[in-house]
Write a protein that holds these residues in place. Structure first.
Motif, PDB file in Angstrom:
ATOM      1  N   GLU A 223       9.233   8.768  13.312  1.00  0.00           N
ATOM      2  CA  GLU A 223      10.566   8.432  12.796  1.00  0.00           C
ATOM      3  C   GLU A 223      10.461   7.242  11.838  1.00  0.00           C
ATOM      4  OE1 GLU A 223      13.241  10.169  13.671  1.00  0.00           O
ATOM      5  OE2 GLU A 223      12.204  11.399  15.172  1.00  0.00           O
ATOM      6  N   LYS A 224      11.507   7.061  11.026  1.00  0.00           N
ATOM      7  CA  LYS A 224      11.430   5.996  10.005  1.00  0.00           C
ATOM      8  C   LYS A 224      12.384   4.826  10.255  1.00  0.00           C
ATOM      9  CE  LYS A 224       8.312   7.503   7.074  1.00  0.00           C
ATOM     10  NZ  LYS A 224       7.019   6.936   7.388  1.00  0.00           N
ATOM     11  N   THR A 225      13.432   5.065  11.045  1.00  0.00           N
ATOM     12  CA  THR A 225      14.456   4.023  11.208  1.00  0.00           C
ATOM     13  C   THR A 225      14.673   3.728  12.697  1.00  0.00           C
ATOM     14  OG1 THR A 225      15.505   4.981   9.275  1.00  0.00           O
ATOM     15  CG2 THR A 225      16.797   3.365  10.461  1.00  0.00           C
ATOM     16  N   PHE A 226      14.707   2.445  13.024  1.00  0.00           N
ATOM     17  CA  PHE A 226      14.826   2.053  14.434  1.00  0.00           C
ATOM     18  C   PHE A 226      15.854   0.931  14.580  1.00  0.00           C
ATOM     19  CE2 PHE A 226      10.642   3.616  13.515  1.00  0.00           C
ATOM     20  CZ  PHE A 226      10.400   4.505  14.548  1.00  0.00           C
ATOM     21  N   ILE A 227      16.691   1.078  15.598  1.00  0.00           N
ATOM     22  CA  ILE A 227      17.622   0.005  15.962  1.00  0.00           C
ATOM     23  C   ILE A 227      16.972  -0.689  17.162  1.00  0.00           C
ATOM     24  CG2 ILE A 227      19.918  -0.483  16.921  1.00  0.00           C
ATOM     25  CD1 ILE A 227      20.718   2.226  15.396  1.00  0.00           C
ATOM     26  N   ILE A 228      16.801  -1.990  17.045  1.00  0.00           N
ATOM     27  CA  ILE A 228      16.057  -2.720  18.070  1.00  0.00           C
ATOM     28  C   ILE A 228      17.023  -3.564  18.900  1.00  0.00           C
ATOM     29  CG2 ILE A 228      14.178  -4.374  18.499  1.00  0.00           C
ATOM     30  CD1 ILE A 228      13.192  -1.738  17.213  1.00  0.00           C
ATOM     31  N   ALA A 229      17.087  -3.246  20.206  1.00  0.00           N
ATOM     32  CA  ALA A 229      17.995  -3.971  21.100  1.00  0.00           C
ATOM     33  C   ALA A 229      17.176  -4.914  21.985  1.00  0.00           C
ATOM     34  CB  ALA A 229      18.820  -2.988  21.932  1.00  0.00           C
ATOM     35  N   THR A 230      16.652  -5.934  21.333  1.00  0.00           N
ATOM     36  CA  THR A 230      16.005  -7.039  22.047  1.00  0.00           C
ATOM     37  C   THR A 230      15.918  -8.209  21.076  1.00  0.00           C
ATOM     38  OG1 THR A 230      14.184  -7.697  23.495  1.00  0.00           O
ATOM     39  CG2 THR A 230      13.568  -6.410  21.578  1.00  0.00           C
ATOM     40  N   GLU A 231      15.169  -9.227  21.453  1.00  0.00           N
ATOM     41  CA  GLU A 231      15.141 -10.464  20.673  1.00  0.00           C
ATOM     42  C   GLU A 231      14.571 -10.248  19.261  1.00  0.00           C
ATOM     43  OE1 GLU A 231      14.410 -14.821  19.935  1.00  0.00           O
ATOM     44  OE2 GLU A 231      13.120 -13.093  19.536  1.00  0.00           O
ATOM     45  N   LYS A 232      15.062 -11.037  18.323  1.00  0.00           N
ATOM     46  CA  LYS A 232      14.742 -10.881  16.900  1.00  0.00           C
ATOM     47  C   LYS A 232      13.249 -10.939  16.569  1.00  0.00           C
ATOM     48  CE  LYS A 232      15.970 -13.114  12.524  1.00  0.00           C
ATOM     49  NZ  LYS A 232      14.659 -13.705  12.247  1.00  0.00           N
ATOM     50  N   GLY A 233      12.466 -11.670  17.375  1.00  0.00           N
ATOM     51  CA  GLY A 233      11.025 -11.783  17.109  1.00  0.00           C
ATOM     52  C   GLY A 233      10.349 -10.418  17.021  1.00  0.00           C
ATOM     53  N   VAL A 234      10.828  -9.464  17.791  1.00  0.00           N
ATOM     54  CA  VAL A 234      10.246  -8.115  17.787  1.00  0.00           C
ATOM     55  C   VAL A 234      10.514  -7.445  16.431  1.00  0.00           C
ATOM     56  CG1 VAL A 234      10.469  -5.811  18.838  1.00  0.00           C
ATOM     57  CG2 VAL A 234      10.310  -7.847  20.293  1.00  0.00           C
TER      58      VAL A 234
END
Ligand code: 13P
Ligand code: SF4
Length: 300
Positions: A223-234
């Motif tokens: 996949e090309k697009t990801f929504i990340i639900a954790t701290e910004k460092g990731v």
């Protein structure tokens, strides 16, 4: 340059720098190992260095000291606590246990040495399910993170997980509405979530895992697009490592302020002056090591 000075001091003093993936990203330029709390505690156990500089929060450095009592462990900035770890002390743990007698207690690594010393087995966000399954019992107590405990319970059919009411204030800011609105905006995106998030958030995510597991998933995925639900460092690290993919932080300012205290300057200072050394009471340390070692045995 500060970076070169750190690298030289590191060599001269036979030091190793461990960096959590929520740290300010420039820390990676001097760190030997960067990853989640399980990986870093495994590295703390394996290293031949004389000195460990733990660029993370207090409980992580304390855990490294317990695992490697003969090494000197330093925390770059002493303000780096963990609000969740501070939500349970020994008295509160004893009270929690007394209401649920004869049930094994699993404690999240985000806890103090004292708390670990009176729990049966430790876990991290990457192995919590495996650890609970390894006990092979119908009921466990879980502290301090109620949401990680409830996420584990939701993955199993016949195990009751009674949780202590602790939580991470940073992950608590992420609401189910944030996932729903992000999906509307990016309909092709995969939602990758840390299990410290609310159970309703985990339920509507595509993948739930530790910081390193989230990063591995995104890197390996087609996949090309990801929504990340954790701290910004990731998100910062994923953007650096996968420039051909798109990473969206679930909402503005999902930042753990405590993780961001450590700077390159702090690392230089502790290496040079050997300040901020971590010490743990010997009796507590021995008991806490039993709890941590049981986890490391299961996850060898
Ligand atoms: P990880 O186990 O994913 O490193 O998480 C630690 C942590 O404190 C998350 O808030
Ligand atoms: Fe603790 Fe939450 Fe920060 Fe993780 S993100 S270190 S659980 S306060």
């Amino acid at each position: 340059m500060l970076k070169d000075k750190i690298l030289k001091l590191k060599r001269d003093k036979n030091a190793v720098i461990l960096g959590h993936c929520y740290q300010n990203i420039e820390i990676d330029e001097v760190a030997d190992y960067v990853g989640d709390s399980l990986y870093l505690s495994q590295m703390a156990a394996k290293t031949n260095a004389d000195i460990i500089i733990f660029a993370g929060v207090y409980f992580m450095a304390q855990t490294a000291k317990i695992i490697s009592p003969n090494k000197r462990v330093f925390l770059p900035n002493m303000q780096s606590g963990c609000l969740m770890a501070d939500m349970i002390n020994l008295e509160q743990l004893r009270d929690f246990k007394s209401q649920n007698k004869n049930v094994p207690v699993v404690c999240y690594i985000n806890s103090t040495a004292e708390v670990k010393s009176e729990c049966d087995i430790c876990c991290t966000s990457s192995n919590a399910l495996k650890i609970v399954k390894s006990l092979n019992v119908p009921e466990v107590l879980f502290c301090p993170d109620t949401y990680l405990g409830k996420w584990v319970e939701a993955q199993m059919e016949n195990v009751k997980v009674t949780t202590y009411p602790g939580f991470c204030p940073t992950h608590m800011r992420i609401k189910p509405e944030d996932i729903i609105s992000s999906r509307e905006k990016y309909p092709n995106a995969k939602v990758l979530t840390h299990p410290e998030c609310h159970k309703e958030v985990c339920k509507i995510s595509d993948f739930v895992g530790s910081t390193s597991q989230i990063m591995d998933y995104a890197k390996k995925s087609n996949e090309k697009t990801f929504i990340i639900a954790t701290e910004k460092g990731v998100v910062d690290r994923l953007k650096r490592d996968c420039p051909d993919k798109e990473f969206i932080l679930i909402k503005e300012n999902i930042v753990c302020p405590n993780m961001k205290h450590n700077t390159l300057e702090d690392i230089y200072n502790v290496l040079e002056n050997e300040t901020n050394e971590i010490f743990v009471d010997e009796a507590i340390s021995k008991k806490a090591l039993g709890c941590i070692n049981k986890m490391l045995e299961v996850c060898k």
